[in-house]
Design a protein around this motif. Structure first.
Motif, short mmCIF file in Angstrom:
data_model
loop_
_atom_site.label_atom_id
_atom_site.label_comp_id
_atom_site.label_asym_id
_atom_site.label_seq_id
_atom_site.Cartn_x
_atom_site.Cartn_y
_atom_site.Cartn_z
N VAL A 77 0.83 -1.20 0.00
CA VAL A 77 0.00 0.00 0.00
C VAL A 77 0.87 1.25 0.00
CG1 VAL A 77 -1.63 1.35 1.37
CG2 VAL A 77 -2.01 -1.10 1.05
N ALA A 78 1.90 1.29 0.84
CA ALA A 78 2.76 2.47 0.91
C ALA A 78 3.49 2.69 -0.41
CB ALA A 78 3.77 2.32 2.05
N ALA A 79 3.97 1.61 -1.03
CA ALA A 79 4.66 1.73 -2.31
C ALA A 79 3.70 2.25 -3.38
CB ALA A 79 5.25 0.39 -2.72
N TRP A 80 2.47 1.72 -3.39
CA TRP A 80 1.48 2.14 -4.39
C TRP A 80 1.13 3.61 -4.22
CZ3 TRP A 80 -3.54 4.00 -4.22
CH2 TRP A 80 -4.23 4.01 -5.44
N LEU A 81 0.91 4.04 -2.98
CA LEU A 81 0.58 5.44 -2.74
C LEU A 81 1.71 6.35 -3.21
CD1 LEU A 81 -1.06 5.22 0.81
CD2 LEU A 81 -2.20 5.88 -1.33
N GLY A 82 2.95 5.93 -2.96
CA GLY A 82 4.09 6.71 -3.43
C GLY A 82 4.12 6.81 -4.95
N GLU A 83 3.75 5.73 -5.61
CA GLU A 83 3.72 5.74 -7.08
C GLU A 83 2.64 6.67 -7.61
OE1 GLU A 83 3.08 1.67 -7.95
OE2 GLU A 83 5.13 1.05 -7.44
N GLN A 84 1.59 6.89 -6.81
CA GLN A 84 0.52 7.81 -7.23
C GLN A 84 0.88 9.27 -6.95
OE1 GLN A 84 -1.71 5.90 -8.87
NE2 GLN A 84 -0.33 4.33 -8.05
N GLY A 85 2.04 9.50 -6.36
CA GLY A 85 2.48 10.86 -6.09
C GLY A 85 2.09 11.39 -4.73
N LEU A 86 1.51 10.53 -3.87
CA LEU A 86 1.16 10.99 -2.53
C LEU A 86 2.42 11.05 -1.68
CD1 LEU A 86 -1.72 11.61 -1.41
CD2 LEU A 86 -1.48 9.53 -0.05
N ARG A 87 2.49 12.05 -0.81
CA ARG A 87 3.65 12.18 0.06
C ARG A 87 3.52 11.18 1.21
NH1 ARG A 87 7.21 15.95 -0.40
NH2 ARG A 87 7.69 15.88 1.83
N VAL A 88 4.27 10.11 1.13
CA VAL A 88 4.17 9.01 2.07
C VAL A 88 5.57 8.47 2.34
CG1 VAL A 88 3.82 7.34 0.19
CG2 VAL A 88 3.02 6.79 2.49
N LYS A 132 -7.58 13.80 1.90
CA LYS A 132 -6.75 13.61 0.72
C LYS A 132 -6.26 12.17 0.64
CE LYS A 132 -2.69 15.53 -1.65
NZ LYS A 132 -1.59 16.53 -1.58
N LEU A 133 -5.90 11.60 1.79
CA LEU A 133 -5.47 10.20 1.83
C LEU A 133 -6.62 9.27 1.42
CD1 LEU A 133 -3.45 7.96 2.58
CD2 LEU A 133 -4.27 8.16 4.94
N HIS A 134 -7.80 9.52 1.92
CA HIS A 134 -8.95 8.69 1.56
C HIS A 134 -9.25 8.75 0.07
CE1 HIS A 134 -10.75 8.64 5.90
NE2 HIS A 134 -9.77 7.78 5.74
N ALA A 135 -9.10 9.94 -0.51
CA ALA A 135 -9.34 10.08 -1.95
C ALA A 135 -8.36 9.23 -2.76
CB ALA A 135 -9.23 11.55 -2.35
N ALA A 136 -7.12 9.16 -2.27
CA ALA A 136 -6.13 8.33 -2.97
C ALA A 136 -6.38 6.85 -2.71
CB ALA A 136 -4.73 8.73 -2.53
N LEU A 137 -6.66 6.49 -1.46
CA LEU A 137 -6.81 5.08 -1.10
C LEU A 137 -8.00 4.41 -1.78
CD1 LEU A 137 -6.01 4.95 2.73
CD2 LEU A 137 -4.81 3.71 0.91
N ARG A 138 -9.05 5.17 -2.08
CA ARG A 138 -10.25 4.52 -2.64
C ARG A 138 -9.97 3.90 -4.01
NH1 ARG A 138 -14.15 9.73 -4.07
NH2 ARG A 138 -12.61 10.88 -5.29
N GLU A 139 -8.85 4.28 -4.62
CA GLU A 139 -8.48 3.71 -5.92
C GLU A 139 -7.51 2.54 -5.78
OE1 GLU A 139 -10.04 4.78 -8.51
OE2 GLU A 139 -10.99 6.43 -7.41
N TYR A 223 2.49 10.86 5.16
CA TYR A 223 1.70 9.81 5.79
C TYR A 223 2.62 8.64 6.10
CZ TYR A 223 -2.03 12.41 3.41
OH TYR A 223 -2.87 13.40 2.94
N ALA A 224 2.34 7.96 7.22
CA ALA A 224 3.19 6.84 7.64
C ALA A 224 2.37 5.79 8.37
CB ALA A 224 4.31 7.36 8.56
N ASP A 225 3.00 4.65 8.60
CA ASP A 225 2.48 3.58 9.46
C ASP A 225 1.14 3.02 8.97
OD1 ASP A 225 4.71 3.94 10.97
OD2 ASP A 225 3.72 5.02 12.58
N PHE A 226 1.21 2.25 7.90
CA PHE A 226 0.01 1.62 7.35
C PHE A 226 -0.12 0.17 7.80
CE2 PHE A 226 0.64 5.29 4.72
CZ PHE A 226 -0.63 5.69 4.34
N GLU A 227 0.32 -0.12 9.01
CA GLU A 227 0.31 -1.49 9.52
C GLU A 227 -1.10 -2.08 9.60
OE1 GLU A 227 3.65 -2.12 12.76
OE2 GLU A 227 2.74 -0.14 13.01
N LEU A 228 -2.11 -1.24 9.82
CA LEU A 228 -3.48 -1.74 9.98
C LEU A 228 -4.38 -1.36 8.82
CD1 LEU A 228 -4.08 -1.06 13.80
CD2 LEU A 228 -3.39 -3.19 12.68
#
Length: 308
Positions: A77-88, A132-139, A223-228
């Protein structure tokens, strides 16, 4: 209760395992530095720009298989969000994006970020970042579990407290178990949730108070710590945000095409969040600081009306 000496020895073992694993992966490690030590030991492998998270205090219900699955999901998830340009905070590009097992620990490797200590973000500002995180995560295209971290953690934690009146009064335990019986049927599956809360949508969510898991840097907030990370209602990430934060979230959500917060669902997850805190007391023998650290929220839980 674990002693200070035993905890220090556990931390030392975790650091040694992180250093050895890093060197095995070809990293230069001369001066390892512990950045954080609570449920996990966070080790910077200086001078390499790499941080290792080594979980040391885990729920009894966690197995090696489930831990590795959780870590792979977090990395993905963290790698994918980074690929979408989100600051993570992203997985380290210097090693394979996989959990590493070493000396009884399973660990993950992340990029090192220079952060500002003791930075305080307003609830309103954090809430906008959550939207903003939710908008990215829904995809997010990967598969995620529904409401990870509640069952079996809560019932098992309460069971472990049955013989520990020093940690939780027996009357409190009775109440906690009654509360879980109220919540369990409506949260045990996505179908059950939809029946209990008609029309309330679910999507991928952070799962662990993302407003408190923002790393503040001089170049922006990450954004950090996507353990859950899991599927659930947006309210799962907004418990205890406060009225101003919810108002800010709703305003940002409107601009991003997200739904607004459902007050009934929010109240439910604030009550469930307090129940999780009660269950978390079961981990105090391995992490004694929890007794004092959780006390304010335990007191808050005792003062709230029974949610049934």
């Amino acid at each position: 209760m674990i002693t200070d000496e035993q905890r220090a020895a556990r931390t030392a073992r975790a650091v040694a395992a992180a250093v050895a694993a890093g060197r095995d992966l070809g990293l230069t490690v001369i001066e390892p530095e512990v950045l954080y030590d609570v449920f996990s030991v966070i080790v910077r492998l200086a001078p390499s720009p790499v941080v290792v998270r080594v979980p040391t205090v885990l729920p009894r219900t966690t197995t090696l298989e489930t831990q590795l699955a959780d870590q792979r999901r977090e990395l993905a998830v963290a790698a994918w969000l980074g690929e979408q340009g989100l600051r993570v905070v992203k997985p380290s590009p210097l090693v394979p994006v996989e959990p590493v097992r070493r000396d009884g620990f399973a660990m993950t490797f992340w990029e090192y970020i220079e952060f500002i200590e003791d930075a305080n973000l307003s609830a309103e500002y954090s809430a906008k970042l959550i939207a903003k995180l939710h908008a990215a995560l829904r995809e997010y295209p990967g598969e995620l579990e529904f409401l990870n971290g509640l069952d079996p953690f809560i019932p098992d934690g309460l069971a472990r407290l049955e013989d520990r009146p020093d940690l939780l009064d027996p009357a409190d335990l009775v109440r906690a178990r009654r509360e879980w019986e109220v919540f369990r049927p409506m949260l045990e599956s996505e179908e059950a949730f939809a029946k209990a809360f008609p029309g309330v949508t679910v999507q991928p969510v952070h799962g662990d108070s993302p407003g408190y898991n923002l790393i503040v840097t001089t170049e922006g907030d990450l954004y950090a710590d996507f353990e859950l990370v899991h599927r659930g209602p947006i309210e799962r990430d907004l418990a205890f945000t406060g009225p101003e934060g919810i108002e800010a979230y709703n305003a940002a959500a409107g601009e991003l095409g997200l739904r607004e917060v459902d007050e009934r669902v929010l109240r439910t997850f604030e009550a469930v969040g307090l129940l999780q805190v009660v269950a978390c007391l079961s981990m105090a023998p391995e992490l004694p600081m929890l007794v004092d650290g959780l006390k304010p929220m335990i007191d808050q839980w005792r003062e709230t009306p029974f949610p049934g």
